[in-house]
Design an enzyme around this catalytic site. Structure first.
Site, PDB file in Angstrom:
ATOM      1  CB  SER A   1       8.464 -53.900  14.746  1.00  0.00           C
ATOM      2  OG  SER A   1       8.472 -53.609  16.083  1.00  0.00           O
TER       3      SER A   1
ATOM      4  CG  HIS B   1      11.477 -49.805  16.882  1.00  0.00           C
ATOM      5  ND1 HIS B   1      12.449 -50.770  16.975  1.00  0.00           N
ATOM      6  CD2 HIS B   1      10.291 -50.471  16.882  1.00  0.00           C
ATOM      7  CE1 HIS B   1      11.886 -51.961  17.016  1.00  0.00           C
ATOM      8  NE2 HIS B   1      10.584 -51.800  16.961  1.00  0.00           N
TER       9      HIS B   1
ATOM     10  CD  GLU C   1      16.518 -50.310  16.660  1.00  0.00           C
ATOM     11  OE1 GLU C   1      17.492 -50.994  16.312  1.00  0.00           O
ATOM     12  OE2 GLU C   1      15.341 -50.650  16.420  1.00  0.00           O
TER      13      GLU C   1
ATOM     14  CG  ASN D   1      13.366 -56.239  16.212  1.00  0.00           C
ATOM     15  OD1 ASN D   1      13.728 -56.587  17.339  1.00  0.00           O
ATOM     16  ND2 ASN D   1      12.262 -55.561  16.011  1.00  0.00           N
TER      17      ASN D   1
END
Ligand code: NAI
Length: 645
Positions: A419, A440, A452, A490
């Site tokens: 991440s 991800h 992702e 994020n």
């Protein structure tokens, strides 16, 4: 024997000597059947032909291997320019299907593969339905997901056929039935294997069998008790969707309970009228979301990469669930960790999830058989895709990838689920750094539709394409992103959550902050979201994304220092009882609070577009909606910015 029906381009009529007529829907020039105006007009012509010479029985089926009918033509639907136009579109199907339902000869829909919306309503207008027992057979009325209502008779007939409780559940959620469930609920009279489908259809349509009757109690619920059933269902809907955001489910309930399932019978000034639904921005935005989803589904489609074996390293929260998901989607999965004790909990969790999802012991066993504990990591040698999901530690990841590269097949995809580490920093450990990409996932893996796929500065284009194809293959939505802190999802969530926590630092109650976000249309308030993700993870993400520019929120740090990490420790901003936050009464939400919370979110989305993290604004909207649940009825952050400059 083919009938002279040369004016039909999309339908074929064949009559057999025993009196059965087969009406095959085979939309010209397309791989799936959609009910365009032209296809509907031709169905009317076919019914004219059967009026002139009634068959002993009529079977309606599809000529496409893809499925039965995918529903109305959404393209046409988006071109409707007025409420009058919308009503005309509804009337077209409502009248035609009423006509089909009223014919004297027996009719049957033979359903194989997807059967959606207008296709399901067509099947409901037939006397009988046969569903073919194949994994692809899915029967649904998903209109509500587009902000519209099943106006071609679905609201009238589905409750008559399967009873209002099951019917409302389908219509209010868009959930699909498989063939077995369709038979159980009484939607299908029979559920048969492929090889006997035609015979089964022929026998049933000629059987003279009376259509199935609803049990007495269900009849009451679809009659005198409608009002009560509707009010109960409304309470359920209210837990998930607010009427000001999502008018369609409320309209479905009202049209079923008070207007005989006829959308055209609702007076124009009522909130469930076609006029109101047409003018609601929700409909337009949900249709947009549908197209965004289609666009994401397109990524990786053009690749002939057909992965069969997935190797996952790290059997923790993420790796364990990624492995389980892969097995569920038909891959052979080897799962590696430091020792078998660390793998066991993941297998245990997977077994529980498979049981819940598959409900069939044999299938559960087969799926578990595909999920292989592999403490020594032998699987990495054969795998088509290797995903690393170990601790967030750069040195550990580098060491691991150097080892993996040495044994993996040269054409295998090597991916990290990191991440917060820079892909390029990990890639330096490889002899060929271009091999590394990011894949991800989001937590919880089984629930989050988006993944992702990260292209590092030097990532090989072919490897990246394979990554997209892999994600598509396991039925997730792949979002191509460039390597950048937080990627897209994020990067937009972190500043929004930080702002929410700052509000708490200023003395606003967490309940009030969360309520402001819910009223905006977020699926979960940002404070509860932070508690769910884990406050330690929130701190780490915040630190990485803010790069030390801003102070971390005070209350957040206090909680983390005291070991209160959110739901997982039973206490964070809220206290948890059996996994549920104990919230106090929500006080007055200060004016402008929602705007304040959403502002950093929108700004971050815009930044990601400007910096090319995603290729365009549309992809930012798609990623944010499917990755964060951002108010789908608002059509995404970039769309919202356009509408609220
Ligand atoms: P975790 O701490 O739950 O699991 C990590 C696992 O990796 C442990 O079981 C550990 O024994 C194992 N491990 C460590 N070094 C190893 C090695 N050299 N060989 C084999 N196994 C090894 O961690 P979590 O939360 O699953 O995170 C894993 C990765 O996923 C991290 O890179 C994280 O950034 C990323 N991620 C985490 C998300 C989350 O919500 N937790 C969301 C998305 C990505």
């Amino acid at each position: 024997m083919k009938e002279q029906s040369s004016q039909l381009r999309h339908w074929r009529i064949e009559r057999e000597p025993d009196g059965v007529a087969w009406l095959t829907f085979d939309k010209a020039g397309e791989s799936t059947n959609t009910l365009s105006a032209e296809a509907m007009r031709e169905l009317g012509l076919a019914l004219d032909a059967f009026d002139r010479e009634p068959p002993k029985g009529l079977v309606i089926r599809s000529g496409k291997s893809a499925g039965f009918i995918a529903g109305a033509d959404i393209e046409e639907f988006t071109q409707v320019e007025s409420a009058e136009g919308a009503k005309a579109l509804v009337k077209r199907g409502w009248d035609l299907y009423n006509r089909l339902a009223a014919v004297k000869y027996p009719t049957l829909a033979l359903i194989r593969g997807h059967c959606m919306g207008g296709g399901t309503e067509l099947a409901l207008a037939c006397r009988y339905r046969v569903a073919v027992d194949e994994p692809g057979t899915r029967i649904a009325l998903p209109e509500v997901m587009l902000g519209i209502v099943p106006g071609w008779g679905g609201m009238l007939r589905l409750p008559q056929v399967i009873g209002p409780a099951a019917a409302l559940d389908m219509m209010l959620t868009g959930r699909a039935l498989n063939a077995k469930r369709a038979k159980q609920l009484g939607f299908a009279d029979e559920c048969v294997p492929l090889r006997v489908m035609e015979n089964a259809a022929r026998m049933l349509v000629l059987s003279g069998q009376a259509p199935r009757q609803l049990p007495f109690m269900q009849k009451l619920m679809n009659g005198p008790l409608k009002g009560f059933v509707a009010s109960q269902a409304r309470k359920q809907v209210a837990k998930r969707a607010r009427p000001e955001h999502y008018p369609a489910p409320y309209a479905i309930l009202d049209i079923w309970a008070n207007h005989g399932g006829n959308a055209l019978a609702v007076p124009a000034d009522k909130p469930s009228s076609m006029e109101a639904i047409y003018s609601s921005p929700t409909t337009k935005n949900l249709v947009r979301v549908y197209y965004l989803q289609e666009r994401l589904k397109g990524f990786g489609k053009d690749s002939d990469f057909a992965p069969k074996h997935l190797h996952v390293i790290g059997a923790g929260v993420m790796g364990g669930d990624i492995a389980a998901w892969g097995a569920l989607r038909g891959l052979t999965v080897t799962l590696q960790d430091q020792n078998i004790e660390r793998i066991a909990p993941a297998i245990h969790r997977a077994a529980k999830a498979f049981k819940k999802k598959l409900r069939d012991d044999t299938q559960v066993r087969f799926t578990l058989d595909r999920l292989i504990p592999d403490p020594a990591g032998h699987g990495a040698r054969q795998a088509d895709v290797v995903i690393e999901a170990i601790f967030e530690n750069l040195e550990a990841k580098r060491k691991l990838f150097a080892e993996i590269e040495a044994i993996a097949r040269p054409e295998a995809v090597l991916a990290s689920n990191t991440s917060s580490l820079k892909l390029e920093d990990i890639a330096v450990a490889l002899k060929n750094p271009a091999r590394l990409i990011g894949i991800h996932f989001f937590n919880p893996v089984a629930k989050m539709p988006l993944v992702e796929v990260v292209e590092g500065a030097g990532s090989d284009a072919e490897a990246f394409k394979k990554g997209l194809a892999f994600v598509r293959k396991i039925d997730k939505l792949a979002l191509p992103v460039k390597s950048a802190p937080g990627f897209l999802v994020n990067a937009v969530l972190a500043p929004y959550m930080q702002e929410a926590m700052r509000c708490v630092d200023e003395g606003i109650a967490p309940e009030v902050v969360d309520e402001a976000a819910l009223a905006f249309g977020m699926p979960l308030g940002p404070i509860e979201l932070a508690d769910t993700v884990g406050l330690d993870i929130a701190v780490a993400a915040g630190a990485q994304l803010a790069s030390g520019i801003t102070e971390p929120p005070k209350k957040l740090m206090e909680l983390v220092n005291a070991g209160h990490l959110g739901r997982k420790t039973g206490r964070g901003f809220y206290t948890y009882n059996q996994g549920k936050p104990q919230k106090g009464v929500v006080g007055q939400v200060p004016a402008g609070l929602a705007d304040r919370l959403v502002k950093p979110f929108l700004a971050a989305a815009q930044r990601c577009v400007e910096q090319g993290v995603v290729a365009d604004a549309e992809l930012a909207d798609a990623g944010v909606i499917f990755g964060t649940g951002f108010a789908p009825f608002r059509g995404g952050p970039m769309n919202y910015l356009k509408e609220h400059p």
